[in-house]
Write a protein that holds these residues in place. Structure first.
Motif, short mmCIF file in Angstrom:
data_model
loop_
_atom_site.label_atom_id
_atom_site.label_comp_id
_atom_site.label_asym_id
_atom_site.label_seq_id
_atom_site.Cartn_x
_atom_site.Cartn_y
_atom_site.Cartn_z
N PHE A 76 -6.14 2.13 7.30
CA PHE A 76 -4.69 1.26 6.42
C PHE A 76 -4.08 1.54 5.27
O PHE A 76 -2.82 1.52 5.28
CB PHE A 76 -5.67 -0.55 6.52
CG PHE A 76 -5.97 -0.55 7.59
CD1 PHE A 76 -5.02 -0.66 8.42
CD2 PHE A 76 -6.20 -2.14 7.56
CE1 PHE A 76 -5.14 -0.90 10.11
CE2 PHE A 76 -6.44 -3.08 9.35
CZ PHE A 76 -5.61 -2.77 10.06
N TYR A 77 -5.28 1.88 4.42
CA TYR A 77 -4.91 1.96 2.92
C TYR A 77 -4.61 2.87 2.67
O TYR A 77 -4.39 3.65 1.25
CB TYR A 77 -5.54 1.21 1.80
CG TYR A 77 -5.60 -0.50 2.25
CD1 TYR A 77 -4.41 -0.82 2.11
CD2 TYR A 77 -6.33 -0.88 3.29
CE1 TYR A 77 -4.22 -2.07 2.25
CE2 TYR A 77 -6.16 -1.97 3.67
CZ TYR A 77 -4.85 -3.31 3.23
OH TYR A 77 -4.97 -4.06 3.98
N HIS A 78 -4.83 4.31 3.38
CA HIS A 78 -5.15 5.91 2.62
C HIS A 78 -5.98 6.24 2.04
O HIS A 78 -5.86 7.31 1.05
CB HIS A 78 -3.42 6.34 2.66
CG HIS A 78 -1.61 5.55 3.38
ND1 HIS A 78 -2.26 5.90 4.78
CD2 HIS A 78 -1.59 4.80 3.17
CE1 HIS A 78 -1.09 5.21 5.08
NE2 HIS A 78 -0.85 4.30 4.15
N VAL A 79 -7.00 5.67 2.60
CA VAL A 79 -8.18 6.02 1.40
C VAL A 79 -9.40 7.38 1.68
O VAL A 79 -8.97 6.67 2.98
CB VAL A 79 -9.07 5.15 0.84
CG1 VAL A 79 -10.12 5.14 -0.56
CG2 VAL A 79 -7.99 3.99 0.21
N MET A 94 -15.38 6.72 -4.49
CA MET A 94 -14.51 6.87 -3.42
C MET A 94 -12.71 8.02 -3.44
O MET A 94 -11.86 8.44 -3.30
CB MET A 94 -13.63 5.45 -2.76
CG MET A 94 -14.63 4.31 -1.71
SD MET A 94 -13.58 3.52 -1.31
CE MET A 94 -14.45 3.11 0.02
N ALA A 95 -13.36 7.26 -5.65
CA ALA A 95 -12.16 8.41 -6.06
C ALA A 95 -12.74 9.91 -5.98
O ALA A 95 -12.00 11.02 -6.44
CB ALA A 95 -12.38 7.90 -7.66
N ALA A 153 -4.01 4.54 -8.28
CA ALA A 153 -4.45 3.26 -8.66
C ALA A 153 -4.61 2.48 -7.49
O ALA A 153 -5.69 1.59 -6.94
CB ALA A 153 -2.97 2.15 -8.41
N MET A 154 -4.98 2.59 -5.81
CA MET A 154 -5.36 3.03 -4.64
C MET A 154 -7.23 2.79 -5.24
O MET A 154 -7.83 1.73 -4.30
CB MET A 154 -4.97 3.13 -4.25
CG MET A 154 -5.38 2.42 -2.21
SD MET A 154 -4.49 0.82 -1.90
CE MET A 154 -6.76 0.28 -1.14
N ASN A 155 -6.99 4.17 -5.96
CA ASN A 155 -8.59 3.81 -5.43
C ASN A 155 -9.46 3.09 -6.71
O ASN A 155 -10.45 2.81 -6.44
CB ASN A 155 -8.89 5.63 -6.05
CG ASN A 155 -8.73 6.66 -4.89
OD1 ASN A 155 -9.02 5.87 -4.34
ND2 ASN A 155 -8.78 7.65 -5.72
N GLU A 156 -8.19 2.84 -7.75
CA GLU A 156 -9.26 1.60 -8.63
C GLU A 156 -9.46 0.43 -7.99
O GLU A 156 -10.36 -0.18 -8.84
CB GLU A 156 -8.12 1.37 -9.95
CG GLU A 156 -8.28 0.92 -10.38
CD GLU A 156 -9.49 1.42 -11.67
OE1 GLU A 156 -10.15 1.08 -12.93
OE2 GLU A 156 -9.01 3.29 -11.56
N ALA A 194 0.29 -1.40 -0.30
CA ALA A 194 -0.72 -0.52 0.18
C ALA A 194 0.86 1.44 -0.03
O ALA A 194 0.60 2.20 -0.65
CB ALA A 194 -0.67 -0.08 0.99
N ALA A 195 2.04 1.60 0.77
CA ALA A 195 2.75 2.76 0.93
C ALA A 195 3.60 2.81 -0.87
O ALA A 195 3.31 4.30 -1.08
CB ALA A 195 4.27 2.06 1.40
#
Lengths: 182, 229
Positions: free
Chosen positions: B125-128, B192-193, B52-55, B45-46
């Motif tokens: 956890f995933y900075h979302v 979320m995006a 990409a995380m949003n996707e 995740a870092a």
């Protein structure tokens, strides 16, 4: 060449599932176990054709795109539907009491069939960012109609044989139960 | 007793039984958290870009929700087996659709509670930044969870007499839930995006609503067959 197996098999599978849901509804209305036998036979024949469809799709994908699986919409929805109808057979296998099994499986068959159009719509929507015409749209009509007729003929024969076998098996089982009682 | 009151009595009974033991909801929550932690080993995740995380965030969340949800749904009808409670419920002078809706609603409340705890944990956890479209996201959570619970409650009733029911329930529910989960994943990812619901996402929303409406009504029609056999 592969597409002459692919498209007709998909079509025959769809028809078999229509037959299965019709038999399931008739079972719930009449409680006649022969409709249950027809429903399970049609589902199994449908799954055989769906498997043929998926295998043809895999071979096609390997030949045309050099990889074993492509997330092409028609192929993807066929895979999801195959998993769905496999769950019907699993449920059948797990339930033991015949009349309960028939009723529960009829309910599940209706649930599965209602999901087929939603799955197809969802998968096509999901892939809409990479639109592509359906695989069989490039084929000439006459041979495709011929191979579809052959597929339906094979399907009809398979279904007939499967229903006969299912009824014979049930006959045997009920006579064994009678012997047990006596 | 009218329909609404019967529905309410059944769901309050289920919720009260669950809050006395908390067995399903605790297991479900712990399971959801374990899955959320396991995801971090699937990718780093870092290193992942925010885009990409949003996707993938919608997909990850709904996988965790669907898995954790089955633990609650499994218990729904099994809880009535000791002391022949299920026979009592079926013989009670209430409509079976009220019984079904009451049970489904109790499951819905429990699964939604687990989701509402996991969501901020996922965000941390995933900075979302998940709350950018909070009301719309809540709507998607409610609709998606209702779809999962309606299917889960009816399969819980179908599998209650099977020995391997814990194995059977996910095998029955996940394939049928594919369109609902797909819509919920797509919508959650977009929301979320930070995107508002546009023409493109509205179609997914319609599909999710359609799924819920179709399966709620068919379940209400067929529940009589399932409970009486």
């Amino acid at each position: 060449m592969m597409l002459y197996v692919y498209a007709p098999a998909g079509f025959a599978a769809l028809l078999a599932f229509v037959l299965a849901v019709a038999a399931s509804v008739l079972f719930l209305r009449t409680k006649g176990l022969r409709f249950d036998a027809l429903a399970v036979s049609a589902t199994q024949v449908g799954l055989v054709f769906l498997t043929a469809n998926i295998i043809a799709g895999i071979v096609w994908s390997r030949l045309e795109r050099a990889r074993l699986w492509t997330w092409e919409p028609a192929l993807t929805s066929a895979l999801v539907c195959a998993l769905l109808y496999a769950s019907y057979l699993m449920l059948r296998r797990a339930l033991e009491e015949p009349s309960q099994r028939a009723a529960f499986c009829a309910v599940w068959s209706i649930f599965c069939f209602l999901d087929v159009p939603i799955i197809v719509a969802a998968v096509y929507r999901w892939r809409s960012r990479h639109p592509q015409p359906p695989l069989w749209s490039a084929l000439p009509v006459a041979p495709l109609a011929g191979s579809t007729a052959i597929a339906l003929l094979i399907g009809g024969l398979l279904l007939w044989a499967r229903v006969k076998r299912e009824n014979a098996r049930r006959e045997r089982e009920s006579s064994r139960r009678m012997d047990h009682v006596i | 007793m009218d329909f609404l009151r019967q529905f309410w009595v059944v769901s309050v009974k289920d919720l009260r039984a669950e809050f006395r033991t908390k067995e399903a909801v605790n297991a479900s929550l712990a399971f959801a958290l374990v899955i959320l932690v396991l995801f971090s080993f699937a990718f780093d995740a870092a290193d992942l870009e925010e885009a990409a995380m949003n996707e993938i965030s919608g997909g990850l969340l709904w996988i965790a929700f669907a898995f954790a949800g089955t633990l609650v749904l499994n218990r729904s009808f099994v809880r009535e087996l000791p002391n022949d409670c299920l026979d009592g419920l079926i013989a009670a002078p209430i409509s079976r659709s009220a019984l079904f809706l009451g049970k489904a609603f109790a499951n819905f409340a429990l699964v939604l509670a687990v989701e509402l705890v996991s969501l901020p944990v996922f965000g941390i956890f995933y900075h979302v930044r998940w709350a950018r479209q909070a009301p719309e996201l809540m709507l998607v959570l409610v609709l998606g969870t209702w779809g999962v619970t309606v299917i889960g409650t009816i399969t819980s009733a179908l599998t209650v007499n099977i020995k391997l029911r814990e194995v059977m329930l996910p095998m029955l529910t996940y394939p049928i839930l594919v369109p609902a989960l797909m819509s919920a994943m797509q919508l959650t990812t977009r929301l979320m995006a930070g995107e508002a619901i546009a023409e493109d996402t509205a179609l997914w929303l319609k599909m999710l609503i359609g799924f819920d409406v179709i399966y709620t009504s068919v379940s209400l029609i067929l529940i009589e067959v399932v409970l009486i056999g």
